[in-house]
Design a protein around this motif. Structure first.
Motif, PDB file in Angstrom:
ATOM      1  N   ASP A 456      52.591  16.956 -41.845  1.00  0.00           N
ATOM      2  CA  ASP A 456      52.571  15.550 -41.439  1.00  0.00           C
ATOM      3  C   ASP A 456      51.250  15.061 -40.845  1.00  0.00           C
ATOM      4  N   PHE A 457      50.501  15.934 -40.175  1.00  0.00           N
ATOM      5  CA  PHE A 457      49.315  15.442 -39.479  1.00  0.00           C
ATOM      6  C   PHE A 457      48.201  15.122 -40.467  1.00  0.00           C
ATOM      7  N   LYS A 458      47.557  13.998 -40.225  1.00  0.00           N
ATOM      8  CA  LYS A 458      46.405  13.611 -41.035  1.00  0.00           C
ATOM      9  C   LYS A 458      45.249  13.244 -40.113  1.00  0.00           C
ATOM     10  N   VAL A 459      44.063  13.681 -40.482  1.00  0.00           N
ATOM     11  CA  VAL A 459      42.855  13.320 -39.748  1.00  0.00           C
ATOM     12  C   VAL A 459      42.508  11.880 -40.097  1.00  0.00           C
ATOM     13  N   ASP A 460      42.537  11.003 -39.110  1.00  0.00           N
ATOM     14  CA  ASP A 460      42.291   9.584 -39.395  1.00  0.00           C
ATOM     15  C   ASP A 460      40.795   9.280 -39.410  1.00  0.00           C
ATOM     16  N   ASP A 461      40.488   8.041 -39.760  1.00  0.00           N
ATOM     17  CA  ASP A 461      39.085   7.638 -39.897  1.00  0.00           C
ATOM     18  C   ASP A 461      38.351   7.661 -38.563  1.00  0.00           C
ATOM     19  N   ILE A 462      39.059   7.387 -37.471  1.00  0.00           N
ATOM     20  CA  ILE A 462      38.412   7.408 -36.162  1.00  0.00           C
ATOM     21  C   ILE A 462      37.940   8.816 -35.820  1.00  0.00           C
ATOM     22  N   LEU A 463      38.806   9.810 -36.067  1.00  0.00           N
ATOM     23  CA  LEU A 463      38.436  11.206 -35.796  1.00  0.00           C
ATOM     24  C   LEU A 463      37.279  11.635 -36.699  1.00  0.00           C
ATOM     25  N   PHE A 464      37.301  11.188 -37.943  1.00  0.00           N
ATOM     26  CA  PHE A 464      36.219  11.495 -38.881  1.00  0.00           C
ATOM     27  C   PHE A 464      34.892  10.901 -38.402  1.00  0.00           C
ATOM     28  N   GLU A 465      34.911   9.644 -37.976  1.00  0.00           N
ATOM     29  CA  GLU A 465      33.703   9.003 -37.470  1.00  0.00           C
ATOM     30  C   GLU A 465      33.203   9.699 -36.201  1.00  0.00           C
ATOM     31  N   PHE A 467      33.486  12.820 -35.586  1.00  0.00           N
ATOM     32  CA  PHE A 467      32.815  14.043 -36.019  1.00  0.00           C
ATOM     33  C   PHE A 467      31.394  13.748 -36.493  1.00  0.00           C
ATOM     34  N   ILE A 468      31.211  12.677 -37.244  1.00  0.00           N
ATOM     35  CA  ILE A 468      29.865  12.328 -37.709  1.00  0.00           C
ATOM     36  C   ILE A 468      28.932  12.128 -36.519  1.00  0.00           C
ATOM     37  N   SER A 469      29.406  11.405 -35.498  1.00  0.00           N
ATOM     38  CA  SER A 469      28.586  11.192 -34.301  1.00  0.00           C
ATOM     39  C   SER A 469      28.270  12.511 -33.617  1.00  0.00           C
ATOM     40  N   PHE A 470      29.261  13.395 -33.541  1.00  0.00           N
ATOM     41  CA  PHE A 470      29.088  14.715 -32.935  1.00  0.00           C
ATOM     42  C   PHE A 470      28.038  15.521 -33.704  1.00  0.00           C
ATOM     43  N   ALA A 471      28.148  15.521 -35.046  1.00  0.00           N
ATOM     44  CA  ALA A 471      27.212  16.280 -35.885  1.00  0.00           C
ATOM     45  C   ALA A 471      25.804  15.726 -35.761  1.00  0.00           C
ATOM     46  N   GLN A 472      25.680  14.417 -35.665  1.00  0.00           N
ATOM     47  CA  GLN A 472      24.361  13.799 -35.593  1.00  0.00           C
ATOM     48  C   GLN A 472      23.650  14.093 -34.278  1.00  0.00           C
ATOM     49  N   ARG A 473      24.394  14.530 -33.284  1.00  0.00           N
ATOM     50  CA  ARG A 473      23.767  14.924 -32.017  1.00  0.00           C
ATOM     51  C   ARG A 473      23.250  16.354 -32.050  1.00  0.00           C
ATOM     52  N   THR A 474      23.488  17.048 -33.158  1.00  0.00           N
ATOM     53  CA  THR A 474      23.040  18.432 -33.324  1.00  0.00           C
ATOM     54  C   THR A 474      21.776  18.443 -34.178  1.00  0.00           C
ATOM     55  N   PRO A 475      20.622  18.759 -33.614  1.00  0.00           N
ATOM     56  CA  PRO A 475      19.354  18.652 -34.372  1.00  0.00           C
ATOM     57  C   PRO A 475      19.367  19.406 -35.696  1.00  0.00           C
ATOM     58  N   ARG A 478      21.384  17.420 -38.117  1.00  0.00           N
ATOM     59  CA  ARG A 478      20.763  16.117 -38.404  1.00  0.00           C
ATOM     60  C   ARG A 478      19.657  16.259 -39.438  1.00  0.00           C
ATOM     61  N   GLU A 479      18.947  17.377 -39.386  1.00  0.00           N
ATOM     62  CA  GLU A 479      17.849  17.597 -40.337  1.00  0.00           C
ATOM     63  C   GLU A 479      18.337  17.772 -41.778  1.00  0.00           C
ATOM     64  N   LEU A 480      19.620  18.081 -41.966  1.00  0.00           N
ATOM     65  CA  LEU A 480      20.147  18.296 -43.315  1.00  0.00           C
ATOM     66  C   LEU A 480      20.368  16.997 -44.075  1.00  0.00           C
ATOM     67  N   ASN A 481      20.419  15.877 -43.347  1.00  0.00           N
ATOM     68  CA  ASN A 481      20.634  14.562 -43.984  1.00  0.00           C
ATOM     69  C   ASN A 481      21.873  14.563 -44.874  1.00  0.00           C
ATOM     70  N   LEU A 482      22.968  15.041 -44.337  1.00  0.00           N
ATOM     71  CA  LEU A 482      24.203  15.126 -45.108  1.00  0.00           C
ATOM     72  C   LEU A 482      24.757  13.743 -45.440  1.00  0.00           C
ATOM     73  N   GLN A 483      25.346  13.656 -46.622  1.00  0.00           N
ATOM     74  CA  GLN A 483      26.046  12.445 -47.028  1.00  0.00           C
ATOM     75  C   GLN A 483      27.516  12.612 -46.637  1.00  0.00           C
ATOM     76  N   TYR A 484      27.825  12.264 -45.405  1.00  0.00           N
ATOM     77  CA  TYR A 484      29.139  12.571 -44.850  1.00  0.00           C
ATOM     78  C   TYR A 484      30.276  11.923 -45.636  1.00  0.00           C
ATOM     79  N   TYR A 485      30.060  10.716 -46.122  1.00  0.00           N
ATOM     80  CA  TYR A 485      31.162  10.018 -46.786  1.00  0.00           C
ATOM     81  C   TYR A 485      31.440  10.596 -48.169  1.00  0.00           C
ATOM     82  N   ASP A 486      30.439  11.250 -48.766  1.00  0.00           N
ATOM     83  CA  ASP A 486      30.685  11.976 -50.017  1.00  0.00           C
ATOM     84  C   ASP A 486      31.524  13.226 -49.763  1.00  0.00           C
ATOM     85  N   LEU A 487      31.457  13.725 -48.523  1.00  0.00           N
ATOM     86  CA  LEU A 487      32.180  14.944 -48.150  1.00  0.00           C
ATOM     87  C   LEU A 487      33.429  14.638 -47.320  1.00  0.00           C
ATOM     88  N   GLU A 488      33.842  13.397 -47.292  1.00  0.00           N
ATOM     89  CA  GLU A 488      34.901  12.980 -46.368  1.00  0.00           C
ATOM     90  C   GLU A 488      36.182  13.784 -46.545  1.00  0.00           C
TER      91      GLU A 488
END
Length: 534
Positions: A456-465, A467-475, A478-488
């Motif tokens: 039943d549990f689903k990761v919603d868009d807020i939790l996904f966003e 994570f993106i903010s969390f990842a972007q705080r990791t140097p 951040r250097e990998l320039n990931l396309q997060y929405y392609d990997l959503e």
């Protein structure tokens, strides 16, 4: 005159003599001058005397232990890529990993805001069932303070480890109830699981994943297999991806579970040509049943023994990509000072007689460079790019063609999934994000049990966003320039899996990840095709 046939052994002899020489160096006569040092001595005497001369006369202080380490490593590099030296400072960790347990209190934790925060108590460890909950802080162990900016993971582990049976008095803090409380834990054996997941993929098909072949692996495997048999498993997926190997005897025992009596598992051959055959016995509990073995380019050694034994006996189905290609057997020899050498003593061969060892005649650097070339020559995406030699062609009893010379080529090829590999590289980051999210919002999951969370549990868009903010705080990320929405889709699934591991157990995590696992999905396709033909 040295016989050329045995000349390659001299570096090894020198290394052994050198190690012994260091032990008795204090008794040597240091009155020799440099001319005598290099006069009429044998090679072993030269090295012994050189080390002692440096130790006694050199103008600056020198760590002769480090000289010995470098010398031994240089000797072993001249042999093969898998003969290795283990320094004494690394022996405890290596031994624990292969033994399958260590003495401690048995909790996994993160350092969170300078405080040890429990992820969960290790199943079957000393703290399991003793009242420690995920999210609890460990403030003190005896008189030792375990929080603050100076505390490191290493220092925490050292303070929580101790003699088996000894007690440690912990001071705990529980955030959910804002209370501090004491807890006494008796130190004991903490398992380091090598079979880290097992569950049912469907009503008939069980799944077991082994990450290495340690002393406890076969026992763990049998326990997992018994659980699956009780749940109705009549077929099995054995996942050996990324498994670098381990003990030869453990691999033989596991292969025996699938092979009928008296079938050849493998044979080994040493430098003298002595051949030792290993046959299956009557002990197997999964004989004459369908088994799928998953392998990839990081499956090596003992993993390849099992895949090769089944493939060469026309049993089961090997699924995935060509394995690493290690067909050498090592034996560990203690050097007397806490260090050890793992020396190649024989080669192993699959039942058809093929060696799957890759060529290493150009040295270790070229050996591992050749391995990485697989990523560039296309063989991870297309089976047609795998290069084979007709001179290394072998045939199984039922006429299937198999090849030696560089790993096990699977029966069913599954190309690498670049998105999946990218997410796997972020797995530790996702785990840390899940941990910090639970720290902020653990109550959100209090109404879920294991099964309802999976379904039943689903990761919603807020939790996904978030994570993106969390990842972007990791140097580094951040250097990998990931396309997060392609990997959503993949990221959301891995977030859910990481939450499941920390809320429940690794089995639930693996079950969730299987939903997008290309190899497991291929197995399910093969099963569906087989069912459709019945």
């Amino acid at each position: 005159m040295i016989n050329k046939k045995y000349r390659f052994l001299w570096p090894l002899v020198i290394g052994v003599i050198l190690a012994l020489g260091i032990l008795i160096g204090g008794k040597l006569d240091f009155s020799d001058n440099p001319e005598r040092l290099f006069s009429a001595n044998s090679n072993k005497d030269k090295l012994n005397r050189l080390i002692d001369y440096i130790d006694h006369e050199y103008v600056d202080e020198v760590n002769t232990d480090s000289i010995v380490d470098v010398t031994v490593n240089n000797i072993l590099e001249k042999l093969d890529p898998h003969s290795v030296y283990i320094p004494k400072e690394n022996m405890a960790e290596v031994t624990e990993n292969m033994k399958g347990d260590f003495v401690g209190i048995g909790v996994s934790f993160y350092m969170y805001r300078d405080t040890i925060t429990v992820v969960r108590a290790v199943e079957d460890g000393p703290s399991y069932g003793k009242g420690i909950l995920p999210g609890d802080r460990i403030l003190m162990a005896g008189e030792d303070t375990l929080y603050g900016p100076e505390v490191t993971n290493t220092s925490v582990v050292e303070r929580l480890k101790g003699l088996e049976g000894s007690r440690v008095h912990l001071l705990m803090y529980r955030k959910s109830t804002d209370e501090t409380f004491p807890l006494v834990i008796q130190r004991g054996r903490v398992p380091i699981k090598s079979v880290d997941a097992h569950y049912m993929l469907n009503d008939e098909l069980g799944y077991i994943r082994a990450n290495r072949f340690a002393e406890t692996t076969f026992e763990e495997f049998k326990d997992a297999l018994d659980d699956l048999l009780d749940e109705g498993a009549s077929k099995l997926v054995l996942d050996l991806r990324d498994n670098p190997g381990g003990y030869l005897g453990i691999a033989e025992e596991m292969a025996d579970e699938f092979l009928p009596d008296d079938k050849l598992i493998l044979f080994t051959k040493n430098k003298k040509g002595k051949i030792d055959n290993t046959y299956a016995t009557s002990k197997g509990d999964f004989e004459d049943r369908q088994v799928y073995v998953l392998i990839n380019e990081r499956s090596a050694s003992a993993s390849e023994i099992i895949a090769g034994a089944l493939q060469d006996n026309d049993l089961g189905t090997i699924v995935g990509r060509r394995s690493f290609g290690k067909g050498l057997v090592q034996r560990e020899m203690q050097l007397g000072d806490g260090s050890a050498v793992r020396l190649t003593i024989s080669r192993y061969y699959t039942p058809t007689g093929r060696s799957i060892q890759r060529d290493y005649k150009n040295g270790s650097r070229d050996y591992y460079k050749e391995f990485t070339q697989r990523f560039h020559n296309g063989e991870l995406t297309s089976v047609d790019s795998i290069k084979v030699a007709d001179s290394l062609k072998f045939t199984t009893p039922k006429g299937k063609v198999v090849y030696g010379g560089g790993g096990i080529i699977p029966d069913v090829f599954v190309p690498i999934d670049s998105k999946e590999e990218t997410i796997k590289a972020l797995e530790n980051l996702v785990s840390r994000f899940a941990f910090e999210h639970l720290e902020d919002d653990r109550l959100r999951y209090s109404d879920y049990d294991k099964n309802s969370f999976v379904t039943d549990f689903k990761v919603d868009d807020i939790l996904f966003e978030n994570f993106i903010s969390f990842a972007q705080r990791t140097p580094r990320v951040r250097e990998l320039n990931l396309q997060y929405y392609d990997l959503e889709t993949q990221i959301k699934l891995y977030i859910k899996a990481a939450l499941a591991e920390q809320l429940y157990d690794p089995h639930t995590m693996a079950k969730i990840q299987s939903g997008q696992d290309a190899m497991i999905q291929k197995v399910l396709e093969l099963e569906a095709d087989w069912e459709g033909k019945q």
